[in-house]
Design an enzyme around this catalytic site. Structure first.
Site, PDB file in Angstrom:
ATOM      1  N   CYS A  85       0.817  -1.220   0.000  1.00 55.83           N
ATOM      2  CA  CYS A  85       0.000   0.000   0.000  1.00 55.83           C
ATOM      3  C   CYS A  85       0.842   1.257   0.000  1.00 55.83           C
ATOM      4  O   CYS A  85       0.314   2.363  -0.132  1.00 55.83           O
ATOM      5  CB  CYS A  85      -0.960  -0.014   1.181  1.00 55.83           C
ATOM      6  SG  CYS A  85      -2.075  -1.420   1.133  1.00 55.83           S
ATOM      7  N   HIS A 340      -9.004   4.156  -1.411  1.00 55.55           N
ATOM      8  CA  HIS A 340      -7.663   3.586  -1.324  1.00 55.55           C
ATOM      9  C   HIS A 340      -7.329   2.688  -2.511  1.00 55.55           C
ATOM     10  O   HIS A 340      -7.311   1.472  -2.399  1.00 55.55           O
ATOM     11  CB  HIS A 340      -7.545   2.804  -0.008  1.00 55.55           C
ATOM     12  CG  HIS A 340      -6.187   2.245   0.268  1.00 55.55           C
ATOM     13  ND1 HIS A 340      -5.022   2.749  -0.285  1.00 55.55           N
ATOM     14  CD2 HIS A 340      -5.794   1.209   1.054  1.00 55.55           C
ATOM     15  CE1 HIS A 340      -3.982   2.040   0.145  1.00 55.55           C
ATOM     16  NE2 HIS A 340      -4.430   1.096   0.949  1.00 55.55           N
TER      17      HIS A 340
END
Lengths: 402, 483
Positions: A85, A340
């Site tokens: 991420c 996200h």
């Protein structure tokens, strides 16, 4: 051996960021074209002016060809990077170092992720041919980060219900901010009670405790600091770039207590050293942090030095990190409300720093700390999970140091 | 003196109430409960659990010369299932490990073969009984496993029950059968085989008693096992043993575990028999077989650490029938919107057999840090390749933190996940099984259990999970025998 920062040696002079969300009608290529287009326009250049590219995606393509094909780049160096991420931040870091080294005049960092085409709930992950045998006890991302909650509550003597109130407030705050952001995935304020009573996904976490699963892309153009004003009147200067991969021993070592990310502590301390920041809570104008799940943001407030150990829940409750608080955290809505898309998130955070420090954020969510004279912003981006993660901390500023 | 030197049983945690089956399907009410293998258990994993109980004394493991796995519900065909049991038990690679699979009678076959063997033999009887919904096989069936080690007396492994005699008669009789792949077996009219079985049991019992020089009145525990309930009842009543010798068959509480039933009943008798008592085990099925044992003075000190009765008592409250049906694959439920579970990859699984099957961690020789999974580089002092193997199957631990994963792919959502800190060091995150959400709390005590985590792409994935340490089971063997 030691780490040498590149404080004030490079600047970001153009940025782009697509709206994040469910882009059913657009591909990863479309998103890349849009984000890159906005970035080059904002820097007043063309794509041909960019010498090299660092392209970040976790699972929406492999190799530099994913970008060069989408943009039809004529024989330029394109490097694909991946760090879970934190992929977008990794792309930015590499682009900054490439310019600081003198190898290129103009570099671009681009991140993209297309998650919604998978048809899956949450992150679908990548097909890494690992052991494939359950012998590492893999869990889903929300379950992984939910491990923080009971551990934090137990360590600091909170009833689980009290902690639920705290994380609920984090989600509420980020939705309030996201509601003021036209690019955010979720643009509605959500009442506390609705957040609190939402269906449970994992552990203590309801659906509103989880970041948005979305598609999106963001891009940044990096040049040498001395060239910055050729492109824009309001560049932002890179003060610190700090990235660490932890030894991944938290799931092996009983001394790790699931109330901290040691990787974040290490990367933050290094970033503060590079930037010369001694009191982040007082010096930063804003912070964009990796609120993949609400307990993550709670713990990050302590790991980043914004709150004392065991005290962040009080600061959350009292509103210190609200848009009008003493240190606004995730004024753009964060991963929670902005969404996200893995490879783009680190650059999306930087995009908010870019807007706020340049005074370009919409008035309803402009942080007042900039007008009060603070000129530094922090972005924090992590990949992995409690006990096993990579962590990135950057500090950027609108002014060169004296 | 040859005979039984160790034994153990595994009764799954879950129970199904027959009344719930009747209520759901609208059939006449049944009584009692049956044991149900967890969604994460099969005959292989249950065999491991039973054998772990039998081999709780680690000194036994190096002695085992061969391993037989008897089951009518093999987890795999073509591929040997006994080798997974062998790997989980960390037996020497030269130990013969083979299946005796297909028929319920293979349980008798494995027991008699073990009793006759010249080398110490571990024989495991494991079965998972399934029938069509509402059928008598479903409601009368049960799941479970039992393990026995036969061998001669050696230091530390005294004979617990001397083998007095055994006899088998074989008869080709079409009273019960199942085509490969069929979901349930079929049976001829029950009365047909009853007379035949009574006669066959008499022949075998007579032959065995004659060999031992005993008469029927000498039998202290008469165990009669078989899928033909009516024939078993008749034999139990008419075999000529003293009435008080007839052993209850436990069907009312755990059902009839088929291949494993004679093993479970024998283990239950061994859990409570006094020294010097004669046990007659009569097994009906495609003939009859009898094994005669006499318990020794060593039995009381070496009984199973997990008595059958205690495992029955520690069972769960009855599960919903719908849950049972979905676990057995008879009710196809909507999967989560997640990627399909990954199957194990053969090469990494093979490279890591000691970890994956044996739960063997490593301990740093330099600083003593324990690593689960085993590592080459110490997480504490970073020494390289300075590790020794550290078997962890008996080591208990405490939950450091936990979660309930409602998104994860599991045959029985939600997935309970715990981070376990082990007594003596080391940490591992794994699933918690045989438990409810209330069991997942910081500070809970857990022990390890071998399970089939998932089946993907036609491949079973075996690995270890934690389960709550429950009262009602004896033996915190961790400290005493495994230190």
């Amino acid at each position: 051996m030691s780490s040498h920062g590149i404080r004030d040696r490079v600047a970001i002079v153009g940025m782009g960021c697509t709206p994040f969300g469910e882009h059913w009608t657009r591909s990863a290529d479309d998103l890349l074209v849009d984000a890159v287009g906005e970035a080059v326009t904002s820097a007043g250049i063309t794509i041909d002016d960019i010498d090299a590219f660092w392209f970040g995606t976790q699972a929406s393509g492999v190799s530099g060809l994913t970008l060069s094909r989408a943009l039809r780049l004529p024989h330029k160096p394109v490097t694909r990077v991946e760090n879970m991420c934190a992929t977008g931040s990794e792309a930015l870091r590499n682009a900054c170092y490439a310019v600081a080294s003198g190898a290129y005049d103009v570099a671009m960092a681009v991140g993209v992720e297309k998650l919604k085409d998978s048809g899956m709930s949450g992150l679908s992950g990548t097909a890494i041919p690992g052991a494939g045998d359950d012998s590492r006890g893999e869990v889903t991302a929300p379950a992984n980060f939910s491990l923080l909650a009971p551990a934090y509550a137990a360590k600091y003597g909170l009833a689980e219900e009290e902690l639920k109130d705290v994380i609920t407030r984090i989600a509420w705050k980020n939705h309030v901010n996201g509601a003021r952001n036209p690019r955010a995935q979720f643009r509605k304020e959500v009442p506390l009670e609705r957040i609190r009573s939402a269906p449970i996904v994992a552990g203590m976490l309801g659906v509103f405790d989880c970041s948005g699963v979305s598609d999106g892309s963001a891009a940044a153009i990096v040049v040498r600091a001395e060239d910055a004003y050729k492109y824009t009147d309001r560049p932002i200067f890179v003060k610190a770039l700090s990235f660490v991969a932890g030894p991944a021993d938290g799931l092996l070592d009983p001394e790790y207590d699931f109330t901290t990310f040691p990787e974040v502590v290490a990367s933050a301390q290094e970033a503060y050293r590079q930037a010369g920041v001694t009191d982040p809570r007082a010096e930063l104008a804003l912070a964009e942090v990796h609120d993949c799940f609400t307990p993550t943001e709670l713990v990050l407030m302590e790991d980043l030095g914004f709150a004392e150990r065991g005290q962040a829940w009080k600061d959350v409750t009292s509103g210190s990190f609200d848009l009008d608080g003493s240190l606004p955290v995730n004024p753009d809505g964060g991963l929670k409300a902005f969404g996200h898309p893995i490879g783009a998130s680190g650059l999306r955070m930087m995009f908010e720093a870019w807007l706020q420090l340049r005074g370009e954020a919409p008035a309803e969510r402009t942080v007042k700390s900039v007008a009060e004279g603070r000129s530094l912003a922090l972005t924090h981006n992590l990949g992995g999970g409690p006990g096993e993660c990579v962590s990135f901390v950057s500090i950027v500023g609108s002014e060169l140091s004296a | 003196m040859a005979g039984l030197i160790a034994y153990g049983a595994h009764v799954p945690y879950h129970r199904l109430a027959r009344a719930d089956v009747a209520a759901t399907l609208g059939t006449p009410p049944g009584r009692g409960t049956r044991a149900v293998a967890g969604y994460d258990e099969d005959t292989t994993s249950m065999a491991v659990e039973a054998a772990r109980v039998a081999l709780a004394r680690d000194c036994l493991r190096p002695r085992i010369g061969q391993l037989f796995l008897a089951t009518a519900a093999p987890a795999y065909l073509d591929k040997t299932n006994a080798t997974a049991v062998h790997a989980a038990l960390r037996l020497d690679e030269h130990v013969l490990a083979v299946d005796m699979a297909g028929s319920v009678r293979s349980g008798l076959g494995a027991l008699v073969t073990a009793a006759r063997s010249a080398v110490p033999t571990l024989t495991v009887l494991s079965d998972l009984r399934t029938g069509l919904p509402g059928g008598s096989d479903e409601v009368a069936g049960g799941d479970g496993a039992a393990a026995f080690v036969f061998g001669g007396h050696r230091n530390g492994a005294p004979v617990l029950a001397e083998l007095l005699a055994h006899d088998t008669v074989s008869d080709e009789i079409l009273d019960r059968w199942r085509l490969p792949g069929a979901p349930a077996s079929r049976a001829w009219e029950e009365r047909f085989a009853e007379e035949i079985y009574v006669s066959l049991a008499d022949k075998a019992l007579t032959a065995a008693l004659d060999q031992a020089g005993l008469d029927r009145g000498a039998i202290d525990h008469l165990i009669v096992s078989g899928l033909h309930a009516r024939a078993c009842a008749t034999v139990r009543r008419t075999a000529g043993a003293r009435p008080e010798a007839a052993v209850p068959d436990l069907t009312g509480v755990i059902g009839n575990a088929g291949t494993a039933q004679p093993g479970l009943l024998l283990a239950d008798v061994l859990d409570r028999a006094k020294p010097g008592e004669v046990i007659a085990l009569v097994v009906l099925g495609d003939g009859a077989g009898v094994v005669l044992l006499r318990t020794t003075d060593a039995l009381p000190a070496h009984r199973s650490t997990r008595p059958v009765a205690a495992q029955i008592t520690a069972g769960s409250a009855p599960m919903p029938y719908a849950t049972y049906l979905s676990w057995r694959g008879l009710l196809d439920r909507e999967p989560p919107r997640r990627p399909d579970p990954e199957p194990p990859y053969a090469p990494p699984a093979h490279r890591r057999t000691a970890w994956k099957y044996g739960f063997v961690a490593s301990r740093c020789e330099k600083c003593g840090t324990r690593h689960l999974p085993p590592d080459r580089v110490c997480t504490s002092c970073r020494s390289v390749d300075a590790m020794t193997d550290e078997p962890m199957e008996h080591v208990r631990g405490t939950v450091a933190t936990f979660t309930v994963d409602r998104l994860a792919h599991t045959p029985s959502p939600p997935m309970l996940v715990v981070v376990v800190d082990y007594d003596g060091g080391g940490r591992f995150r794994c699933q918690l099984t045989d438990a409810t959400e209330a069991d997942a709390v910081i500070g809970a005590r857990v022990e390890m259990t071998f399970r089939r985590t998932v089946t993907a792409s036609g491949i079973h994935n075996y690995f270890w999970k934690a389960r709550p340490v429950r009262t009602g089971e004896t033996g915190d063997e961790t400290e005493e025998t495994h230190g």
